[in-house]
Design a protein around this motif. Sequence first.
Motif, PDB file in Angstrom:
ATOM      1  N   ASP A 616       4.020  65.672  29.645  1.00 30.99           N
ATOM      2  CA  ASP A 616       3.439  66.243  30.865  1.00 30.99           C
ATOM      3  C   ASP A 616       2.758  67.588  30.604  1.00 30.99           C
ATOM      4  O   ASP A 616       2.898  68.537  31.383  1.00 30.99           O
ATOM      5  CB  ASP A 616       4.524  66.406  31.938  1.00 30.99           C
ATOM      6  N   ILE A 617       2.009  67.647  29.512  1.00 37.28           N
ATOM      7  CA  ILE A 617       1.275  68.869  29.158  1.00 37.28           C
ATOM      8  C   ILE A 617      -0.121  68.803  29.776  1.00 37.28           C
ATOM      9  O   ILE A 617      -0.782  67.763  29.680  1.00 37.28           O
ATOM     10  CB  ILE A 617       1.163  69.003  27.621  1.00 37.28           C
ATOM     11  N   PRO A 618      -0.597  69.874  30.421  1.00 33.56           N
ATOM     12  CA  PRO A 618      -1.946  69.858  31.019  1.00 33.56           C
ATOM     13  C   PRO A 618      -3.009  69.536  29.967  1.00 33.56           C
ATOM     14  O   PRO A 618      -3.130  70.253  28.968  1.00 33.56           O
ATOM     15  CB  PRO A 618      -2.119  71.282  31.558  1.00 33.56           C
ATOM     16  N   PRO A 619      -3.773  68.462  30.137  1.00 37.09           N
ATOM     17  CA  PRO A 619      -4.758  68.052  29.113  1.00 37.09           C
ATOM     18  C   PRO A 619      -5.783  69.135  28.793  1.00 37.09           C
ATOM     19  O   PRO A 619      -6.249  69.216  27.656  1.00 37.09           O
ATOM     20  CB  PRO A 619      -5.425  66.821  29.742  1.00 37.09           C
ATOM     21  N   ASN A 620      -6.137  69.948  29.796  1.00 33.74           N
ATOM     22  CA  ASN A 620      -7.162  70.984  29.558  1.00 33.74           C
ATOM     23  C   ASN A 620      -6.649  72.144  28.728  1.00 33.74           C
ATOM     24  O   ASN A 620      -7.416  73.025  28.346  1.00 33.74           O
ATOM     25  CB  ASN A 620      -7.715  71.499  30.889  1.00 33.74           C
ATOM     26  N   ARG A 621      -5.340  72.154  28.432  1.00 31.46           N
ATOM     27  CA  ARG A 621      -4.766  73.226  27.607  1.00 31.46           C
ATOM     28  C   ARG A 621      -4.412  72.732  26.210  1.00 31.46           C
ATOM     29  O   ARG A 621      -3.784  73.436  25.438  1.00 31.46           O
ATOM     30  CB  ARG A 621      -3.490  73.801  28.252  1.00 31.46           C
ATOM     31  N   VAL A 622      -4.806  71.497  25.879  1.00 27.01           N
ATOM     32  CA  VAL A 622      -4.380  70.883  24.619  1.00 27.01           C
ATOM     33  C   VAL A 622      -5.470  70.971  23.561  1.00 27.01           C
ATOM     34  O   VAL A 622      -6.650  70.733  23.842  1.00 27.01           O
ATOM     35  CB  VAL A 622      -3.990  69.403  24.847  1.00 27.01           C
ATOM     36  N   VAL A 623      -5.050  71.304  22.334  1.00 27.86           N
ATOM     37  CA  VAL A 623      -5.935  71.268  21.170  1.00 27.86           C
ATOM     38  C   VAL A 623      -5.291  70.302  20.171  1.00 27.86           C
ATOM     39  O   VAL A 623      -4.165  70.526  19.728  1.00 27.86           O
ATOM     40  CB  VAL A 623      -6.108  72.658  20.523  1.00 27.86           C
ATOM     41  N   GLU A 624      -5.990  69.203  19.851  1.00 23.67           N
ATOM     42  CA  GLU A 624      -5.453  68.227  18.907  1.00 23.67           C
ATOM     43  C   GLU A 624      -6.069  68.444  17.537  1.00 23.67           C
ATOM     44  O   GLU A 624      -7.294  68.609  17.411  1.00 23.67           O
ATOM     45  CB  GLU A 624      -5.731  66.798  19.380  1.00 23.67           C
ATOM     46  N   LEU A 625      -5.214  68.480  16.528  1.00 23.80           N
ATOM     47  CA  LEU A 625      -5.668  68.688  15.152  1.00 23.80           C
ATOM     48  C   LEU A 625      -5.229  67.480  14.319  1.00 23.80           C
ATOM     49  O   LEU A 625      -4.033  67.198  14.204  1.00 23.80           O
ATOM     50  CB  LEU A 625      -5.074  69.974  14.580  1.00 23.80           C
ATOM     51  N   GLY A 626      -6.178  66.753  13.782  1.00 25.28           N
ATOM     52  CA  GLY A 626      -5.883  65.516  13.068  1.00 25.28           C
ATOM     53  C   GLY A 626      -5.527  65.736  11.608  1.00 25.28           C
ATOM     54  O   GLY A 626      -6.100  66.591  10.940  1.00 25.28           O
ATOM     55  N   THR A 627      -4.559  64.956  11.148  1.00 27.02           N
ATOM     56  CA  THR A 627      -4.189  64.935   9.732  1.00 27.02           C
ATOM     57  C   THR A 627      -3.924  63.490   9.330  1.00 27.02           C
ATOM     58  O   THR A 627      -3.599  62.641  10.158  1.00 27.02           O
ATOM     59  CB  THR A 627      -2.911  65.769   9.462  1.00 27.02           C
ATOM     60  N   GLN A 628      -4.039  63.210   8.058  1.00 23.98           N
ATOM     61  CA  GLN A 628      -3.779  61.869   7.544  1.00 23.98           C
ATOM     62  C   GLN A 628      -2.453  61.878   6.808  1.00 23.98           C
ATOM     63  O   GLN A 628      -2.214  62.735   5.951  1.00 23.98           O
ATOM     64  CB  GLN A 628      -4.906  61.436   6.609  1.00 23.98           C
ATOM     65  N   VAL A 629      -1.578  60.938   7.149  1.00 30.02           N
ATOM     66  CA  VAL A 629      -0.238  60.897   6.562  1.00 30.02           C
ATOM     67  C   VAL A 629       0.022  59.502   6.016  1.00 30.02           C
ATOM     68  O   VAL A 629      -0.228  58.505   6.693  1.00 30.02           O
ATOM     69  CB  VAL A 629       0.842  61.257   7.610  1.00 30.02           C
ATOM     70  N   GLU A 630       0.551  59.438   4.792  1.00 30.67           N
ATOM     71  CA  GLU A 630       0.949  58.159   4.214  1.00 30.67           C
ATOM     72  C   GLU A 630       2.359  57.813   4.657  1.00 30.67           C
ATOM     73  O   GLU A 630       3.219  58.678   4.795  1.00 30.67           O
ATOM     74  CB  GLU A 630       0.903  58.233   2.681  1.00 30.67           C
ATOM     75  N   VAL A 631       2.605  56.514   4.893  1.00 26.32           N
ATOM     76  CA  VAL A 631       3.955  56.073   5.272  1.00 26.32           C
ATOM     77  C   VAL A 631       4.447  55.029   4.269  1.00 26.32           C
ATOM     78  O   VAL A 631       3.691  54.452   3.525  1.00 26.32           O
ATOM     79  CB  VAL A 631       3.981  55.477   6.700  1.00 26.32           C
TER      80      VAL A 631
END
Length: 631
Positions: A616-631
């Motif tokens: 329930d985090i306000p979408p306009n306050r979100v910064v998404e930072l992408g990373t690649q992870v091996e599983v």
Amino acid sequence: MQSSHSSDQHDAGRRHWALTLGALGVVYGDIGTSPLYTMHTAFDPAITGMPLNEANIFGFLSMVVWSLVLVVTLKYVVLILRADNKGEGGILSLSTLALSGKDRSRSQRRLMTVLAMLGLALFYGDGMITPAVTVLSAVEGLEISAPDVQHWVVPITGIIVVGLFLIQSGGTNTVGRLFGPVMTFWFLCLGVMGLVHIVHVPHVLKALDPRYALDLAFNHGWSVFYILGAAVLSFTGGEALYADMGHFGRRPIRHAWVGLVFPSLVLNYFGQGALLLSKPEAIDNPFFLLVPEFLLLPLVVLSTAASVIASQAVISGVFSLTRQAVQLGYMPRMEIRHTSESEIGQVYVPRINWALMVAVVALVIAFGSSAKLTDAYGLAVTGSMAITTIMALFTARDVWGWSRPRAAVVFGFFLFIDFSFLTANCLKIPQGGWLPLTVGMAVFMLVSTWRLGRKVLYDRIYRDALPMSLFLERADRTPVRVAGTAVFMTGSVDKVPHALLHNLKHNKVLHERVVLMRVLTEEVPWVTRERRVSMEKLGKGFFSVTAHFGFMEQPNVPRALAECRPLGLAIDLAETSFFLGRETLVPSSRSDLTRWQEQVFIALSATALSATTFFDIPPNRVVELGTQVEV
């Protein structure tokens, strides 16, 4: 003063009876519709091969009544309802209670976790079959009053089932007010219908003697397991007594069972037995033939309403269990909507709703009759009941303080009964028992793969992460500190989140205040406000905050942050940015998962609800930072 005390008692009494009425509508819907098909199934030559004669009728009636006494009354009503996890019940709630015992070994914890996953998997199988078999068995009453409409039974059932799932998104609050009165009338009708025939054939009451059940068991050799498989149908839905304890409380559920449900069921079964003693040809449908022809259509309508209510209870249970499973990490995050402002337990899970609808309609079309579906019924229920007994044994020994011999004797006895019924239902596997088994195995595979994959992913992300203490030593070298607050969601407040390093590397700045936010789900249903958040000042403008939620609660990060104010951390959401890592999962050449597990886990992760929505985090306050992870 005395008047005030009397008023409080009066209000408490009204609330108790209101909850008891609600329990009649929700808790007992499934077990309350079992008389629709149990006796017919027991004497179906293709299922049990048991001849229809007085000795067998007495024996089966005795088996039914003593199953209700031992399995439902003694085990669930008297004992299992004591396993109160702060007001909540159910297989996952019981597993967390059993895990809370002192000095629990690693192997015992692993056993409890595996059993919880098995119980969860079997419940989904039960959730598919119950709506199909109950609605079908009710609509089949039309075949007696109007034989020409036989070919309409499946289409009518399908329409009712689809309609039932279509109304789920609106919640059951309004419809739920009708559940209690309708089911109360249903149980009264069950009792009266049976009593009328018992009066004409009173010697049927001799079947109350348990020796008839023992004679039936010992005189039929190995075929007794087929008979036990039919007897199971009389108490399917008994597990709902414990699963719905959080909604109604222990006392209302007990009083509803002892005061109305149990006597009504016994009267109806014995009424059917009396009818079969006088008119053996009534075996075609002994339930509907209890009433004269002019009452057939009203009874079909009433039984259809009762079967819809029974189905609703199971569907609501699946939604509730799904929410618990998501919060405890057994399943990926998914959309969960609350459908009532006053009842926290009423939720709607769209993804599960539509999957269940397709599955139930497919079962109705594929099997075509309740008689064929009863072959698939029972395996999930008896398996779930056996798992509940094992967990209750650990709970009695380590939480209630029972001695080992006492716990072993009491629950060993119930486990013997459970395994007897479970073994009997295993014989149904070729005829239809494979269905809940297949569904259970598929769900168990998904749940176990998800949990293992989450552990592997966590280890990959945080195993080589920079310690927070070391990062803080170098924090002064950062060229710029900008105004505002940055909240980094993390699984470990002792390690530097990848998103923080990513932001620092590309933007060359740190915010004036940096909050490392971790959300934990506790093994209790609810967490008090005083225990909601814990905070630690790390220095240099850094804070670590841990928010605690129960497995019955929906995490709300902004609200948890607001509760940090008394601890010395006042956060203005308008000046706060939330940094979330968005991991892209790719297969690893040296994975701890097998190749198929990798693919399943990656696919499940792709379907998971975003952290923004789930927390329930306000979408306009979100910064998404992408990373690649091996599983």
